[in-house]
Design a protein around this motif. Structure first.
Motif, PDB file in Angstrom:
ATOM      1  N   SER A 198       9.255  -9.719   0.803  1.00  0.00           N
ATOM      2  CA  SER A 198       8.269  -9.129   1.384  1.00  0.00           C
ATOM      3  C   SER A 198       7.844  -7.455   0.913  1.00  0.00           C
ATOM      4  O   SER A 198       6.946  -7.265   0.462  1.00  0.00           O
ATOM      5  CB  SER A 198       8.208  -8.876   2.723  1.00  0.00           C
ATOM      6  OG  SER A 198       9.466  -8.240   3.343  1.00  0.00           O
ATOM      7  N   SER A 236      10.466   0.900   0.362  1.00  0.00           N
ATOM      8  CA  SER A 236      10.447  -0.150   1.589  1.00  0.00           C
ATOM      9  C   SER A 236      11.681  -0.657   1.964  1.00  0.00           C
ATOM     10  O   SER A 236      12.883  -0.854   1.095  1.00  0.00           O
ATOM     11  CB  SER A 236       9.819  -1.554   1.219  1.00  0.00           C
ATOM     12  OG  SER A 236       9.737  -2.490   2.269  1.00  0.00           O
ATOM     13  N   ARG A 267       0.326  -5.403  -3.390  1.00  0.00           N
ATOM     14  CA  ARG A 267      -0.593  -4.913  -2.718  1.00  0.00           C
ATOM     15  C   ARG A 267      -1.072  -3.531  -2.507  1.00  0.00           C
ATOM     16  O   ARG A 267      -2.221  -3.298  -2.784  1.00  0.00           O
ATOM     17  CB  ARG A 267      -0.524  -5.480  -1.110  1.00  0.00           C
ATOM     18  CG  ARG A 267      -0.670  -6.957  -0.922  1.00  0.00           C
ATOM     19  CD  ARG A 267      -0.632  -7.572   0.279  1.00  0.00           C
ATOM     20  NE  ARG A 267      -0.733  -9.049   0.471  1.00  0.00           N
ATOM     21  CZ  ARG A 267      -0.126  -9.847   1.370  1.00  0.00           C
ATOM     22  NH1 ARG A 267       0.491  -9.042   2.559  1.00  0.00           N
ATOM     23  NH2 ARG A 267      -0.546 -11.041   1.458  1.00  0.00           N
ATOM     24  N   GLU A 318       4.647  -6.286  -0.656  1.00  0.00           N
ATOM     25  CA  GLU A 318       3.731  -5.319  -0.279  1.00  0.00           C
ATOM     26  C   GLU A 318       3.424  -4.020  -1.419  1.00  0.00           C
ATOM     27  O   GLU A 318       2.427  -3.479  -1.638  1.00  0.00           O
ATOM     28  CB  GLU A 318       4.749  -4.406   0.898  1.00  0.00           C
ATOM     29  CG  GLU A 318       4.945  -5.002   2.075  1.00  0.00           C
ATOM     30  CD  GLU A 318       6.278  -4.472   2.617  1.00  0.00           C
ATOM     31  OE1 GLU A 318       6.452  -3.239   2.556  1.00  0.00           O
ATOM     32  OE2 GLU A 318       6.689  -5.243   3.601  1.00  0.00           O
TER      33      GLU A 318
END
Length: 72
Positions: free
Chosen positions: A35, A29, A42, A39
């Motif tokens: 974040s 990422s 998840r 992510e």
């Protein structure tokens, strides 16, 4: 130049977070802040992160707590 190949790859790809498991890149990422960690949790789940190697540009307190959370 970094002596750590994971950090070198992180810089080369201009990513903020990269995760390898069993030598294979499983998550990447360029997001900012925490974040990318959210992510990753998840996308991979806690079990998917277990036993992985994480390279993060800057690990702040919140990101460090998410790393600890994701390691069952």
């Amino acid at each position: 130049m970094s002596p750590d190949p994971y950090l070198e790859e992180l810089e080369r790809r201009d990513a903020c977070l990269m995760i390898w498991r069993g030598g294979e890149l499983v998550f990447e990422s360029a997001g900012k802040g925490v974040s990318p960690h959210v992510e990753a949790i998840r996308a991979l789940g806690r079990d998917g992160i277990k036993g992985s190697v994480m390279a993060d540009k800057i690990v702040g307190r919140a990101a460090a707590l998410l790393i600890l959370y994701s390691a069952p």
